[in-house]
Each structure stands twice: as C-alpha cells, then as structure tokens.
Design an enzyme around this catalytic site. Structure first.
Site, PDB file in Angstrom:
ATOM      1  N   ASN A  40       0.872  -1.111   0.079  1.00 42.12           N
ATOM      2  CA  ASN A  40       0.082   0.014  -0.021  1.00 42.12           C
ATOM      3  C   ASN A  40       0.817   1.231  -0.077  1.00 42.12           C
ATOM      4  O   ASN A  40       1.924   1.368   0.658  1.00 42.12           O
ATOM      5  CB  ASN A  40      -0.907   0.174   1.230  1.00 42.12           C
ATOM      6  CG  ASN A  40      -1.919   0.842   1.159  1.00 42.12           C
ATOM      7  OD1 ASN A  40      -1.747   2.303   1.131  1.00 42.12           O
ATOM      8  ND2 ASN A  40      -3.320   0.538   1.158  1.00 42.12           N
ATOM      9  N   GLN A  41       0.524   2.211  -0.923  1.00 39.11           N
ATOM     10  CA  GLN A  41       1.404   3.273  -0.996  1.00 39.11           C
ATOM     11  C   GLN A  41       1.123   4.761  -0.230  1.00 39.11           C
ATOM     12  O   GLN A  41       1.446   5.528  -0.340  1.00 39.11           O
ATOM     13  CB  GLN A  41       1.340   3.776  -2.584  1.00 39.11           C
ATOM     14  CG  GLN A  41       1.964   2.607  -3.453  1.00 39.11           C
ATOM     15  CD  GLN A  41       1.839   2.951  -4.955  1.00 39.11           C
ATOM     16  OE1 GLN A  41       0.645   3.724  -5.153  1.00 39.11           O
ATOM     17  NE2 GLN A  41       2.598   2.689  -5.885  1.00 39.11           N
TER      18      GLN A  41
END
Length: 163
Positions: A40-41
């Site tokens: 997840n960024q």
C-alpha cells in the site's frame, strides 16, 4: 463472512486535512495499524505531501507526524462484512459518524478521500456538510489500484495546499 471493523480516528483539534479511507484491509487488521500492507502506497504518498519519510518511521511516530502536520486519519466504514481486502467486497456496511467527527475539528479545511469507495460512502454520510470543505477525491493508495505512483503522487500533493 467476517465482520471487519475500522480503527478509531487519528485526530486532534488542530487538524486541517482529514484523509478518509474505506475500511482497513486484512494486513492492517492483523497489525492493528492503518495501511499496514507493505504494497500500500499511503505512507509513501503522505511522505511526499509532508516532506517527511513516514515509511521509515515506527507506526506511532507516523501517526504523531501526521498530527504534527495537522493531518487526521479515519475510515468511512465503521464495520462491514467483507472477504479479503478489496473495497468491491464490502457488504452491509455501517458508516462511521463523520458528521460527529467534523464537528470536533474546528480548523478542518479539506477532506481527502482515499479512493472511489471512500468518496462514494463518505460524501453520502456527510451530505450537505461536505460543502463546507474542500473535497479531494484521490486515487486509491491500494496496490489493487494500478495507477503509476508518480501520477498518484501528483494528485495527493494537492493536500499540501490546505496545510
């Protein structure tokens, strides 16, 4: 099908920007941490917004740094049935009380929705109160949303305007 529940909000009265996700995914629920999935960024995107390397910090320090920059964090869904982590699998959801939360944030200027599901549910929960704030519908930080990081980052950096 499992019932999944969101975490408490990360806010204080100085918050100017509130970032709202949908519902924590499996990795986040296991770790009891927002955006814990390594792909997840979110933390990389917020690092670009704030100019702080959040991704290298311990989780508690990440949250403290968000608040120091007047950024709050929560989810639009309080609980729902969902298999896996995909937003498309959210069923029979109960929304978080966003109206109650925004009333507790006297300096709030903008709300950033992390992805389409968050925006759809959150805007419905806020109703006409959404008109009081700048609304940013951001590309999802999820690894399932395959937009290039630089393109996501360009959109997320718009949050900086309100800090």
């Amino acid at each position: 099908m499992d019932t999944k529940r969101s975490f408490p909000p990360v806010v204080d009265p100085a918050v100017k920007v509130l970032v709202l996700g949908s519902l924590p995914g499996e990795a986040s629920l296991r770790a009891s941490q927002y955006y814990a999935h390594p792909q997840n960024q979110f933390w990389r995107l917020m690092s670009a917004v704030l100019g702080e390397d959040l991704a290298r910090m311990a989780y508690a320090d990440r949250l403290r740094t968000l608040l120091a920059h007047r950024v709050g964090l929560w989810d639009v869904v309080a609980e729902a049935h969902r298999q896996g982590s995909l937003d498309s699998q959210i069923k029979a959801h109960v929304g978080n009380d966003l109206l109650m939360l925004v009333k507790r944030l006297p300096k709030l200027l903008a709300i950033g929705f992390n992805g389409q599901t968050s925006a759809r549910i959150g805007l419905r929960e806020l109703g006409v109160q959404a008109e009081r704030y700048a609304i940013l519908q951001l590309p999802s930080s999820s690894p399932a949303y395959t937009m290039a990081f630089d393109a996501k980052c360009e959109q997320w950096e718009k949050l900086r305007t309100y800090l």
